[in-house]
Design an enzyme around this catalytic site. Structure first.
Site, PDB file in Angstrom:
ATOM      1  N   PHE A   1       0.702  -1.211   0.024  1.00  0.00           N
ATOM      2  CA  PHE A   1       0.029   0.161   0.020  1.00  0.00           C
ATOM      3  C   PHE A   1       0.841   1.267  -0.021  1.00  0.00           C
ATOM      4  O   PHE A   1       1.745   1.121   0.864  1.00  0.00           O
ATOM      5  CB  PHE A   1      -0.869  -0.131   1.129  1.00  0.00           C
TER       6      PHE A   1
ATOM      7  N   ASP B   1       9.487   2.836   0.937  1.00  0.00           N
ATOM      8  CA  ASP B   1       8.526   3.476   1.368  1.00  0.00           C
ATOM      9  C   ASP B   1       8.632   3.405   3.065  1.00  0.00           C
ATOM     10  O   ASP B   1       8.116   2.320   3.657  1.00  0.00           O
ATOM     11  CB  ASP B   1       7.176   3.030   0.830  1.00  0.00           C
TER      12      ASP B   1
ATOM     13  N   LYS C   1       3.625  10.876   7.849  1.00  0.00           N
ATOM     14  CA  LYS C   1       3.236  10.527   9.228  1.00  0.00           C
ATOM     15  C   LYS C   1       4.135  11.035  10.282  1.00  0.00           C
ATOM     16  O   LYS C   1       3.824  12.159  10.638  1.00  0.00           O
ATOM     17  CB  LYS C   1       3.163   9.090   9.480  1.00  0.00           C
TER      18      LYS C   1
END
Length: 389
Positions: A129, A217, A246
């Site tokens: 994802f 990522d 984040k």
């Protein structure tokens, strides 16, 4: 208050918070909750950290935004600090993880173009994802993410996560067109799937031999979540490109794409940009977050408490008939259940005052702030054990 004017993209619990402090949140009725989600791995230094509050307040009174038409001192400071911590050379700042991954994909395209590849491919992983833009959806896996969004960009080829044999097979077929490999060191949304030991090192060597970019990522795994600044540091490697978001802003939107060597020189003026990316407020917050993590020893705490939490969960639940696996690294832990449990997140809130994240109905994700202590570890273990009884 109703949500009739909001698009139906979320299914939130009937719960709204008014304040937070450290690992705790309070709702509109004043009830206290232990936050084991941290805004999905965002509030790494906890809610309302006094140093962060002071930095935001001071910067808001001085300067929120100019634009990248001018030099931004805090942006330069944050880029330099991230480069020092990661071993990469240069950073580009934007506003989210998806944007950071789009930046990485543009670098992959430019890298392929420089090599004379007319239609470059990026290798991505099954169960990955990477975001909600059309490009990052195409790089992700899972029909629920892609449903209704047909004709996505087709510049990706998927292989099994952790499977070097599969990578060798697609190299034989598509090797001359491959420009890069993009992956998460730990697949968070798919259930905290940890890369097999040695896999990242083998992949690093393989990319180097073939002239491909290794792009990680680290949007969820970065900024101390796994007990090191970045998850790749557990294997002693350095990628060519890394994406962050984040935890870097602890709730203030910021994303970053870092690169090293010749890849860091691929962008030229006008080839990429962002209106808000790297503004003074976001970058000062990023610098402050990094200082807090270092000065409070939160990397060490995440590693220690994460190991303790993982051990305690295994002690209590390894023999549970409905628990298939307990896995993770640092304070990023997944509990995979054999069958879906009804309303787990709702029950955790109502019965135990605990915030958890549940994906696919049967994977409990625990992503608490890095400030978690041993007493709170026991609170989480007790609550999860009772939930599954």
């Amino acid at each position: 208050m109703t949500a009739v004017c909001l698009m139906s993209t979320y299914q939130p619990l009937a719960l709204s918070f008014t304040r937070g402090l450290g690992t705790r949140l309070w709702d509109q009725q004043g009830r206290e909750y232990l936050d084991a989600v941290a805004g999905v791995a965002v509030t790494n230094v906890g809610h309302s950290h006094p140093r962060l509050v002071a930095a935001i307040s001071e910067q808001a009174s001085l300067l929120l935004h100019t634009s990248n038409l001018y030099s931004i001192d805090w942006q330069q400071r944050l880029a330099e600090r991230l480069a020092q911590l990661s071993g990469l050379d240069r950073a580009f700042f934007n506003n989210s993880g998806a944007e950071a991954n789009e930046t990485a994909l543009k670098l992959a395209r430019l890298h392929g173009w420089k090599k004379g590849i007319e239609q470059p491919l990026v290798v991505v992983m099954e169960n990955a994802f990477h975001g909600r833009t059309l490009g990052t959806m195409a790089a992700s896996d899972g029909p629920s993410v892609r449903l209704g969004f047909q004709r996505l960009p087709g510049d990706f080829i998927k292989v099994g996560f952790g499977d070097m044999t599969a990578l060798e097979a697609i190299t034989a077929q598509f090797g001359t067109r491959i420009a890069a490999v993009l992956l998460e060191p730990i697949q968070g949304e798919s259930g905290v799937l940890v890369a097999p030991p040695g896999y990242l090192k083998a992949l690093r060597d393989y990319c180097t031999r073939h002239g491909w970019l290794m792009m990680l990522d680290e949007i969820q795994t970065g900024i101390g979540r796994t007990g090191t600044w970045f998850a790749f540091q557990h294997e002693g490697i350095v990628p060519d490109v890394m994406t962050l978001a984040k935890g870097l802003g602890n709730g203030v939107p910021i994303g970053a794409c870092l690169a090293r060597g010749a890849v860091a020189e691929l962008f030229t003026p006008g080839s990429h940009g962002s209106t808000f990316g790297g503004n003074p407020l976001a970058c000062r917050v990023g610098c402050t977050v990094l200082e807090i993590i270092q000065q409070q020893g939160l990397l060490q705490n995440a590693a220690r408490q994460g190991e303790h939490l993982l051990a305690r969960l295994r002690m209590e639940l390894d023999e549970h008939p409905q628990v298939r696996a307990i896995r993770g690294k640092g304070l990023m832990i997944g509990i995979e259940l054999a069958n879906p449990y009804r309303d787990l997140a709702q029950r955790a809130v109502q019965e135990h005052g605990l915030l958890i994240n549940v994906t696919r109905g049967k994977i409990i994700r625990l992503l608490p702030p890095l400030t978690l202590d041993a007493k709170e570890v026991e609170m989480i273990v007790r609550a999860i054990t009772r939930l599954l009884d």
